[in-house]
Design a protein around this motif. Structure first.
Motif, PDB file in Angstrom:
ATOM      1  N   PHE A   1       0.823  -1.202   0.000  1.00  0.00           N
ATOM      2  CA  PHE A   1       0.000   0.000   0.000  1.00  0.00           C
ATOM      3  C   PHE A   1       0.863   1.261   0.000  1.00  0.00           C
ATOM      4  CE2 PHE A   1      -2.690  -3.119   2.476  1.00  0.00           C
ATOM      5  CZ  PHE A   1      -3.547  -3.409   1.417  1.00  0.00           C
ATOM      6  N   GLU A   2       0.185   2.398  -0.124  1.00  0.00           N
ATOM      7  CA  GLU A   2       0.865   3.687  -0.164  1.00  0.00           C
ATOM      8  C   GLU A   2       1.612   3.950   1.144  1.00  0.00           C
ATOM      9  OE1 GLU A   2      -0.287   8.464  -0.577  1.00  0.00           O
ATOM     10  OE2 GLU A   2      -1.853   6.912  -0.645  1.00  0.00           O
ATOM     11  N   VAL A   3       2.824   4.496   1.015  1.00  0.00           N
ATOM     12  CA  VAL A   3       3.620   4.858   2.187  1.00  0.00           C
ATOM     13  C   VAL A   3       4.089   6.301   2.026  1.00  0.00           C
ATOM     14  CG1 VAL A   3       5.675   4.348   3.586  1.00  0.00           C
ATOM     15  CG2 VAL A   3       4.373   2.471   2.528  1.00  0.00           C
ATOM     16  N   HIS A   4       3.745   7.122   2.999  1.00  0.00           N
ATOM     17  CA  HIS A   4       4.120   8.542   2.983  1.00  0.00           C
ATOM     18  C   HIS A   4       5.644   8.689   3.047  1.00  0.00           C
ATOM     19  CE1 HIS A   4       4.493  12.685   4.517  1.00  0.00           C
ATOM     20  NE2 HIS A   4       3.264  12.888   4.032  1.00  0.00           N
ATOM     21  N   PRO A   5       6.197   9.715   2.400  1.00  0.00           N
ATOM     22  CA  PRO A   5       7.653   9.913   2.398  1.00  0.00           C
ATOM     23  C   PRO A   5       8.285   9.977   3.788  1.00  0.00           C
ATOM     24  CG  PRO A   5       6.631  11.326   0.748  1.00  0.00           C
ATOM     25  CD  PRO A   5       5.514  10.687   1.506  1.00  0.00           C
ATOM     26  N   VAL A   6       7.547  10.438   4.804  1.00  0.00           N
ATOM     27  CA  VAL A   6       8.136  10.548   6.144  1.00  0.00           C
ATOM     28  C   VAL A   6       8.599   9.194   6.666  1.00  0.00           C
ATOM     29  CG1 VAL A   6       6.009  10.240   7.495  1.00  0.00           C
ATOM     30  CG2 VAL A   6       7.877  11.635   8.410  1.00  0.00           C
ATOM     31  N   PHE A   7       7.941   8.113   6.212  1.00  0.00           N
ATOM     32  CA  PHE A   7       8.316   6.776   6.669  1.00  0.00           C
ATOM     33  C   PHE A   7       9.345   6.107   5.762  1.00  0.00           C
ATOM     34  CE2 PHE A   7       3.910   7.223   8.404  1.00  0.00           C
ATOM     35  CZ  PHE A   7       4.278   7.266   9.748  1.00  0.00           C
ATOM     36  N   LYS A   8       9.819   6.825   4.768  1.00  0.00           N
ATOM     37  CA  LYS A   8      10.796   6.263   3.833  1.00  0.00           C
ATOM     38  C   LYS A   8      12.243   6.487   4.275  1.00  0.00           C
ATOM     39  CE  LYS A   8       8.251   4.510   0.467  1.00  0.00           C
ATOM     40  NZ  LYS A   8       8.383   3.098   0.033  1.00  0.00           N
ATOM     41  N   ASN A   9      12.422   7.385   5.243  1.00  0.00           N
ATOM     42  CA  ASN A   9      13.807   7.682   5.657  1.00  0.00           C
ATOM     43  C   ASN A   9      13.924   7.723   7.179  1.00  0.00           C
ATOM     44  OD1 ASN A   9      12.422  10.036   6.127  1.00  0.00           O
ATOM     45  ND2 ASN A   9      13.708  11.331   4.840  1.00  0.00           N
ATOM     46  N   TYR A  10      13.225   6.786   7.832  1.00  0.00           N
ATOM     47  CA  TYR A  10      13.276   6.714   9.290  1.00  0.00           C
ATOM     48  C   TYR A  10      14.652   6.252   9.764  1.00  0.00           C
ATOM     49  CZ  TYR A  10       9.215   7.742  12.177  1.00  0.00           C
ATOM     50  OH  TYR A  10       8.263   8.388  12.932  1.00  0.00           O
ATOM     51  N   HIS A  11      15.016   6.698  10.956  1.00  0.00           N
ATOM     52  CA  HIS A  11      16.268   6.280  11.578  1.00  0.00           C
ATOM     53  C   HIS A  11      15.974   5.363  12.759  1.00  0.00           C
ATOM     54  CE1 HIS A  11      19.169   9.087   9.597  1.00  0.00           C
ATOM     55  NE2 HIS A  11      18.021   9.688   9.295  1.00  0.00           N
ATOM     56  N   ASP A  12      16.939   4.506  13.067  1.00  0.00           N
ATOM     57  CA  ASP A  12      16.844   3.592  14.205  1.00  0.00           C
ATOM     58  C   ASP A  12      18.194   3.604  14.922  1.00  0.00           C
ATOM     59  OD1 ASP A  12      16.571   1.577  16.039  1.00  0.00           O
ATOM     60  OD2 ASP A  12      16.262  -0.029  14.584  1.00  0.00           O
ATOM     61  N   THR A  13      18.239   4.222  16.090  1.00  0.00           N
ATOM     62  CA  THR A  13      19.445   4.177  16.910  1.00  0.00           C
ATOM     63  C   THR A  13      19.240   3.103  17.965  1.00  0.00           C
ATOM     64  OG1 THR A  13      19.968   6.506  16.551  1.00  0.00           O
ATOM     65  CG2 THR A  13      20.953   5.452  18.467  1.00  0.00           C
ATOM     66  N   ILE A  14      20.106   2.109  17.953  1.00  0.00           N
ATOM     67  CA  ILE A  14      19.949   0.939  18.820  1.00  0.00           C
ATOM     68  C   ILE A  14      20.807   1.132  20.065  1.00  0.00           C
ATOM     69  CG2 ILE A  14      20.080  -1.569  18.937  1.00  0.00           C
ATOM     70  CD1 ILE A  14      20.192  -1.417  15.768  1.00  0.00           C
ATOM     71  N   LEU A  15      20.154   1.219  21.202  1.00  0.00           N
ATOM     72  CA  LEU A  15      20.838   1.420  22.476  1.00  0.00           C
ATOM     73  C   LEU A  15      21.126   0.055  23.101  1.00  0.00           C
ATOM     74  CD1 LEU A  15      18.629   4.335  23.883  1.00  0.00           C
ATOM     75  CD2 LEU A  15      20.631   4.466  22.388  1.00  0.00           C
ATOM     76  N   LEU A  16      22.405  -0.252  23.260  1.00  0.00           N
ATOM     77  CA  LEU A  16      22.813  -1.571  23.729  1.00  0.00           C
ATOM     78  C   LEU A  16      22.840  -1.597  25.255  1.00  0.00           C
ATOM     79  CD1 LEU A  16      25.626  -2.221  21.096  1.00  0.00           C
ATOM     80  CD2 LEU A  16      23.190  -2.773  20.985  1.00  0.00           C
ATOM     81  N   VAL A  17      21.683  -1.859  25.809  1.00  0.00           N
ATOM     82  CA  VAL A  17      21.508  -1.863  27.263  1.00  0.00           C
ATOM     83  C   VAL A  17      22.171  -3.083  27.890  1.00  0.00           C
ATOM     84  CG1 VAL A  17      19.798  -2.018  29.125  1.00  0.00           C
ATOM     85  CG2 VAL A  17      19.389  -0.523  27.143  1.00  0.00           C
ATOM     86  N   HIS A  18      22.056  -4.206  27.205  1.00  0.00           N
ATOM     87  CA  HIS A  18      22.596  -5.460  27.742  1.00  0.00           C
ATOM     88  C   HIS A  18      23.138  -6.294  26.588  1.00  0.00           C
ATOM     89  CE1 HIS A  18      23.124  -8.888  30.368  1.00  0.00           C
ATOM     90  NE2 HIS A  18      22.353  -9.635  29.594  1.00  0.00           N
ATOM     91  N   LYS A  19      24.420  -6.672  26.677  1.00  0.00           N
ATOM     92  CA  LYS A  19      25.068  -7.387  25.587  1.00  0.00           C
ATOM     93  C   LYS A  19      25.151  -8.893  25.809  1.00  0.00           C
ATOM     94  CE  LYS A  19      28.060  -3.459  24.489  1.00  0.00           C
ATOM     95  NZ  LYS A  19      29.456  -3.052  24.220  1.00  0.00           N
TER      96      LYS A  19
END
Length: 361
Positions: A198-216
């Protein structure tokens, strides 16, 4: 498509030897899959962002055996060193997919793999790892059947990857991948992932994900065990229904670029996942105190600034901080100022939406 469509193997020729290499990313589910049936069939549909930086690179050398045998023959290396304790998992995977790629028993395989993220980082590598391995296998099969088209190649790669790790089927393509049968999503399947139709708005095309490593460290309960505990779970049916409803709700969210509603669904999904763990029998908690500190700080920051930053969680303590490109600088500054102190040794990984796996020449 059915399983039979992936087992009709006709090969025009068998190469004597060769080597193929693929790089496959991890992914982060927005609507979570938790609970599965036989043959890695999901109990509910899911949808995920394909990541970019967190990836596994796998090469597979193959050489024709001098004598035919009915056994698999392979060597496995991780980060350049033999990894004998991982070979049983590869063996199990090869046995599961044997009916769909029977040519593998004709070859001795040399599998070499490495991750772009530290092995002990607490980031699950099963999705990216099984996706990369499946793509290598499909690359060999395509050499035997050059007429195979790209769409079938990707579907079968996703199908095979699922048999190694369920979420791996969402790591073949990008950028938004849906897996699991849903009555309102055309072509959706329990057998493989599909590109969201389905249609996806441009705002969701360049999302970022910063992964915080709380427990390794290693999780106290594996995801496999966690999935099994959904059998007979008192809230399972309501949870599965919720996943279907959230996928329905996301259709309008994605089309309209409604970030506020996106945040509500994604954070609710993350907390519901952990609620299922805490209410299973036996029950368990994978979040750590720092996980909760991060969540509360995100809520407070968003309330005070109206910056659309949110979190999601996998089946572990680490926190995925999601935010659109338009607020990247503010989000990163907030993460550095307030959240990094809750990471083990201050470690975190900056990632963003990617476009799926690629062949390494």
């Amino acid at each position: 498509m059915t399983e039979n469509d992936f087992s009709q193997n006709t090969y025009s020729h068998f190469p004597k030897e060769g080597k193929v290499s693929w790089k496959a990313p991890s992914n982060i589910a927005l609507v979570k899959y938790w609970g599965k049936m036989a043959h890695q069939i999901p109990a509910n549909p899911s949808i995920s962002f394909t990541l970019d930086a967190c990836a596994t690179t796998t090469s597979m050398g193959f050489g024709k055996k001098e004598e035919s045998s009915n056994t698999f023959s392979f060597d496995f290396f991780f980060e350049g060193k033999p990894k004998e304790d991982f070979k049983p998992k590869i063996q199990t995977f090869l046995e599961r997919i044997n009916a769909y790629v029977p040519f593998l028993k004709e070859y001795h395989l040399v599998i070499e793999t490495s991750n772009s993220f530290p092995h002990s980082s607490g980031i699950a590598s099963s999705a990216s790892g099984m996706a990369a391995l499946s793509l290598c296998i499909m690359d060999i099969e395509k050499q035997m059947n050059p007429d195979m088209d790209g769409a079938f190649f990707n579907k079968k790669a996703s199908f095979l990857a699922r048999l190694g790790s369920g979420s791996a089927c969402r790591s073949i393509e990008g950028d938004l991948i849906q897996w699991g049968t849903h009555k309102n999503i055309p072509e959706s399947s329990n057998l493989y992932g599909i590109k969201y139709p389905f249609e996806v708005h441009p705002v969701f095309k360049n999302y970022h994900d910063t992964i915080l490593l709380v427990h390794k460290g290693q999780k106290q309960v594996s995801s496999t065990v966690g999935h099994e505990l959904m059998h007979g779970h008192p809230f399972a049916e309501n949870r599965f229904r919720q996943a279907h409803e959230n996928l329905d709700a996301l259709k309008e969210v994605f089309a309209n670029g409604d970030v506020e509603e996106f945040i509500k669904i994604v954070e609710s999904e993350a907390l519901t996942l952990h609620a299922m763990m805490m209410t299973s029998m036996p029950y368990f908690i994978l979040m750590k105190p720092d996980t909760l500190e991060i969540i509360n700080k995100i809520w407070a920051y968003r309330s005070e600034t109206h910056v659309p930053i949110c979190f999601t969680l996998d089946a572990g303590a680490n926190v995925h901080v999601l935010y659109p490109e338009s607020v990247k600088e503010k989000a990163i500054q907030f993460i550095k100022d307030e959240l990094v102190e809750h990471c083990e040794k201050g470690h975190y990984i900056c990632d963003r939406i990617g476009q799926g796996a690629r062949k390494i020449q």
